[in-house]
Design an enzyme around this catalytic site. Structure first.
Site, PDB file in Angstrom:
ATOM      1  N   GLU A 106       0.868  -1.165   0.000  1.00  0.00           N
ATOM      2  CA  GLU A 106       0.000   0.000   0.000  1.00  0.00           C
ATOM      3  C   GLU A 106       0.913   1.225   0.000  1.00  0.00           C
ATOM      4  O   GLU A 106       1.800   1.331   0.853  1.00  0.00           O
ATOM      5  CB  GLU A 106      -0.887  -0.004   1.250  1.00  0.00           C
TER       6      GLU A 106
ATOM      7  N   ARG B 146       4.842 -12.978   9.769  1.00  0.00           N
ATOM      8  CA  ARG B 146       5.531 -11.724   9.473  1.00  0.00           C
ATOM      9  C   ARG B 146       6.848 -11.655  10.249  1.00  0.00           C
ATOM     10  O   ARG B 146       7.018 -12.324  11.261  1.00  0.00           O
ATOM     11  CB  ARG B 146       4.646 -10.511   9.717  1.00  0.00           C
TER      12      ARG B 146
ATOM     13  N   LYS C  35       4.187   0.707   9.635  1.00  0.00           N
ATOM     14  CA  LYS C  35       4.323   1.953   8.878  1.00  0.00           C
ATOM     15  C   LYS C  35       3.707   3.117   9.637  1.00  0.00           C
ATOM     16  O   LYS C  35       4.211   4.230   9.588  1.00  0.00           O
ATOM     17  CB  LYS C  35       3.665   1.812   7.505  1.00  0.00           C
TER      18      LYS C  35
HETATM   19  P1  ATP Z   1       2.425  -2.226   8.025  1.00  0.00           P
HETATM   20  O1  ATP Z   1       1.732  -3.013   9.073  1.00  0.00           O
HETATM   21  O2  ATP Z   1       3.845  -1.932   8.327  1.00  0.00           O
HETATM   22  O3  ATP Z   1       1.680  -0.999   7.603  1.00  0.00           O
HETATM   23  P2  ATP Z   1       1.326  -3.597   5.821  1.00  0.00           P
HETATM   24  O4  ATP Z   1       1.161  -5.056   5.868  1.00  0.00           O
HETATM   25  O5  ATP Z   1       0.118  -2.779   5.994  1.00  0.00           O
HETATM   26  O6  ATP Z   1       2.497  -3.185   6.776  1.00  0.00           O
HETATM   27  P3  ATP Z   1       1.612  -3.438   3.015  1.00  0.00           P
HETATM   28  O7  ATP Z   1       2.121  -2.315   2.210  1.00  0.00           O
HETATM   29  O8  ATP Z   1       0.183  -3.780   2.931  1.00  0.00           O
HETATM   30  O9  ATP Z   1       2.022  -3.125   4.509  1.00  0.00           O
HETATM   31  O10 ATP Z   1       2.508  -4.717   2.791  1.00  0.00           O
HETATM   32  C1  ATP Z   1       2.882  -5.243   1.549  1.00  0.00           C
HETATM   33  C2  ATP Z   1       3.214  -6.697   1.731  1.00  0.00           C
HETATM   34  O11 ATP Z   1       4.274  -6.851   2.663  1.00  0.00           O
HETATM   35  C3  ATP Z   1       2.027  -7.459   2.282  1.00  0.00           C
HETATM   36  O12 ATP Z   1       1.896  -8.663   1.550  1.00  0.00           O
HETATM   37  C4  ATP Z   1       2.395  -7.707   3.707  1.00  0.00           C
HETATM   38  O13 ATP Z   1       1.821  -8.899   4.161  1.00  0.00           O
HETATM   39  C5  ATP Z   1       3.918  -7.778   3.655  1.00  0.00           C
HETATM   40  N1  ATP Z   1       4.485  -7.390   4.940  1.00  0.00           N
HETATM   41  C6  ATP Z   1       4.253  -6.268   5.644  1.00  0.00           C
HETATM   42  N2  ATP Z   1       4.899  -6.289   6.817  1.00  0.00           N
HETATM   43  C7  ATP Z   1       5.583  -7.452   6.871  1.00  0.00           C
HETATM   44  C8  ATP Z   1       6.451  -8.072   7.826  1.00  0.00           C
HETATM   45  N3  ATP Z   1       6.752  -7.487   8.978  1.00  0.00           N
HETATM   46  N4  ATP Z   1       6.972  -9.285   7.528  1.00  0.00           N
HETATM   47  C9  ATP Z   1       6.693  -9.865   6.362  1.00  0.00           C
HETATM   48  N5  ATP Z   1       5.890  -9.357   5.424  1.00  0.00           N
HETATM   49  C10 ATP Z   1       5.332  -8.161   5.657  1.00  0.00           C
HETATM   50 MG    MG Z   2      -1.576  -3.485   4.431  1.00  0.00          MG
END
Ligand code: ATP
Ligand code: MG
Length: 550
Positions: A33, A257, A267
């Site tokens: 995102e 994760r 984020k």
């Molecule tokens: P955050 O919680 O930091 O905002 P998010 O999951 O909302 O992270 P996205 O931009 O939606 O962030 O993530 C893109 C991809 O990265 C998704 O498939 C998500 O599952 C993966 N991802 C995000 N954080 C992690 C993590 N700590 N470990 C592994 N994969 C991750």
């Molecule tokens: Mg997300």
């Protein structure tokens, strides 16, 4: 850690799917995102999505999950691409969920026409109250039985901007008593009069994550949609939309994760640190963002090595950041150029038997792993600087560096002997009067050894360097486990940045390796973009000492 790695569960699934002919080749996607910068957790996801595709001859799309116009921005879109390229991954197509807004809208009308979706006028609070709990069923909305025609009209009016934010939503009509709460008439669309960084003002209704993700995967014919564990409760709904719409059957698989000690990977929280000025920006070298660790001197190779070592798991775990640092050290040890830098608070060494004004240049390997390879030239004169830690007045027996009447080798050059200590009025040692032994020139053929070798620089040639010494961003190892009533910002490490002035041998200024260099006997440092032609600024990447046992 084992050398021969067993296939992980994702590899097993992919191998089985290829073997059975369920899929001909694999297509994965990375779906960020664009509401922040990528962090180390995303590196894990990137290594998996791109790594698996590479391993099995498949491809990976980069698809921005851009359904939240108020939080998203092209600044993030661009930064994300830069970070992925830096890691060395190449996406097949650059796509956006917003590319499919029209198609998603048509499918929503289709669901309405089939009696599977309705416009709900309840407020958010009413919807929440009527959703029930895990133990108790929810209540049907009073608007649930609107006619197809009324729903269609209302939905079109929603799209046309007839209603204010929050006035209505479109919901799937599934089952308000479903044991999986996700199925209790999930919201498909909400009204948001907001400018979108790609579609501008074309839309004022935006699809929800669950209604978007699976269909986007399906449109692209993604074979393996890999995401983090928290999405496993969404999977049945993901499957439901695909099945109900009768579209390409993409499948979702979840892995744990990545969490790391002494840092955070949300984020939202990282954005707060940036906005409150608690760090210097998204690329502050203390941040776990990819641009932060890049600025600090971590390499793509080290990050990939780390992701490979931690593997994939189905259980959430907290990884030791020491393992990541170990990987950084491993990689830099092999590749980085070496220089001598005497850090903060040096002691002056005067060679009383050195001919005044004489300069002798020594050749030193840029990398000891390649002794015959490129060299740097190091100037040696009668006035030098050494690290204060390399001299001790009342030294214990096992101290092999410089002591009164003791000898030490100055790296690449001569053995010197300390004859006299000069102190200031406070008793602080300010100068060591020494003699060098000309017979101990490395090429003299009369090699004699002493126990200690220390680094040094010539005062006349030394270049001042600003050394930014970083430590962990937080004082607590398990930041996910801090008490609920405490704010994570209370745990920021006040010592996470200390600035020191170092004195470097002149060759450091000409280094154009592009990666971190090793300050001999100290650690790895990466040139910071704040450097000017007059003054180098170096970020400490990681120390030489390894506290992590593998
Ligand atoms: P955050 O919680 O930091 O905002 P998010 O999951 O909302 O992270 P996205 O931009 O939606 O962030 O993530 C893109 C991809 O990265 C998704 O498939 C998500 O599952 C993966 N991802 C995000 N954080 C992690 C993590 N700590 N470990 C592994 N994969 C991750
Ligand atoms: Mg997300």
């Amino acid at each position: 850690m084992e050398e021969e790695k067993k296939a992980n569960f994702l590899e097993e699934i992919i191998e089985a799917d290829l073997a059975s002919g369920k899929v001909e080749s694999i297509l994965t996607r990375f779906p960020p995102e664009p509401n922040g910068y990528l962090h180390l957790g995303h590196a894990k996801s990137l290594c998996l999505n791109f790594g698996l595709a590479q391993k099995y001859g498949g491809k990976t799309n980069l698809r921005y999950d851009d359904t939240n116009p108020t939080k998203e921005d092209t600044e993030y879109v661009d930064a994300i691409k830069e970070d992925i390229k830096w890691l060395g991954f190449k996406w097949e197509k650059e796509l956006y969920a917003s590319d499919y807004f029209e198609q998603l809208y048509e499918w929503a009308e289709d669901l309405i026409k089939r009696g599977l979706a309705y416009v709900d006028d309840q407020t958010q609070e009413e919807m929440r109250a009527n959703r029930g709990t895990v133990e108790t069923p929810g209540k049907n909305s009073p608007w649930r039985d609107r006619s197809v025609e009324e729903n269609l009209n209302l939905f079109r009016e929603m799209r046309d901007g007839k209603f204010a934010d929050g006035e209505k939503v479109l919901r799937a009509k599934i089952d308000m008593a479903h044991p999986n709460m996700m199925f209790r008439d999930p919201i498909l669309y909400r009204i948001k009069h907001a400018h979108h960084h790609r579609t501008g003002d074309k839309w004022c209704i935006y699809p929800m994550y669950d209604y978007t993700h699976g269909q986007c995967d399906s449109i692209e014919n993604i074979t393996h949609s890999i995401c983090t564990l928290e999405f496993d409760v969404h999977r049945p709904l993901y499957d439901w939309f695909i099945k109900t719409l009768g579209i390409y059957p993409s499948h979702q698989y979840e892995f744990a994760r990545l969490n790391l000690t002494y840092t955070l990977m949300s984020k939202r929280k990282l954005l707060e640190l940036v906005q409150k000025g608690l760090v210097a920006g998204w690329d502050d070298p203390r941040m776990p963002t990819l641009c932060g660790v890049r600025r600090r001197g971590y390499t793509p190779e080290a990050l990939k090595m780390f992701c490979e070592k931690i593997g994939v798991s189905k259980r959430d775990q907290l990884m030791d950041i020491g393992l990541l640092e170990w990987c950084v050290r491993q990689d830099l040890n092999e590749r980085s150029n070496r220089y001598m830098v005497v850090s903060d608070d040096p002691i002056k060494v005067t060679l009383t038997n050195w001919e005044t004004g004489k300069v002798e240049w020594f050749d030193a390997p840029l990398n000891p792993a390649d002794p015959e390879g490129a060299k740097r030239r190091v100037p040696f004169t009668g006035e030098l600087l050494i690290d204060r830690a390399d001299f001790m007045e009342d030294a214990p027996k096992k101290y092999f560096r410089l002591r009164p009447d003791g000898e030490v080798r100055l790296k690449y050059t001569y053995i010197i002997k300390c004859n006299e200590i000069v102190k200031d009025e406070n008793g602080k040692v300010v100068e060591l009067k020494c003699t060098y032994d000309p017979m101990t020139h490395p090429q003299s053929g009369q090699w004699r050894s002493v126990k200690g070798t220390i680094h040094w620089v010539s005062t006349a040639y030394a270049k001042e360097v600003e050394c930014r010494i970083y430590d962990r961003l937080f004082t607590e190892a398990d930041m996910g486990g801090i008490p609920e009533d405490r704010d994570y910002k209370e745990y920021l490490n006040p010592e996470s940045l200390v600035i020191k002035t170092g004195f470097a041998e002149p060759a450091l200024l000409d280094d154009n390796s592009g990666i971190a260099v090793q300050f001999e006997r100290v650690g790895y440092f990466k040139k910071d973009p704040d450097s000017t032609s007059e003054r180098l600024v170096m970020n400490k990447t990681v120390s030489l000492k390894d506290s992590f046992k593998i």
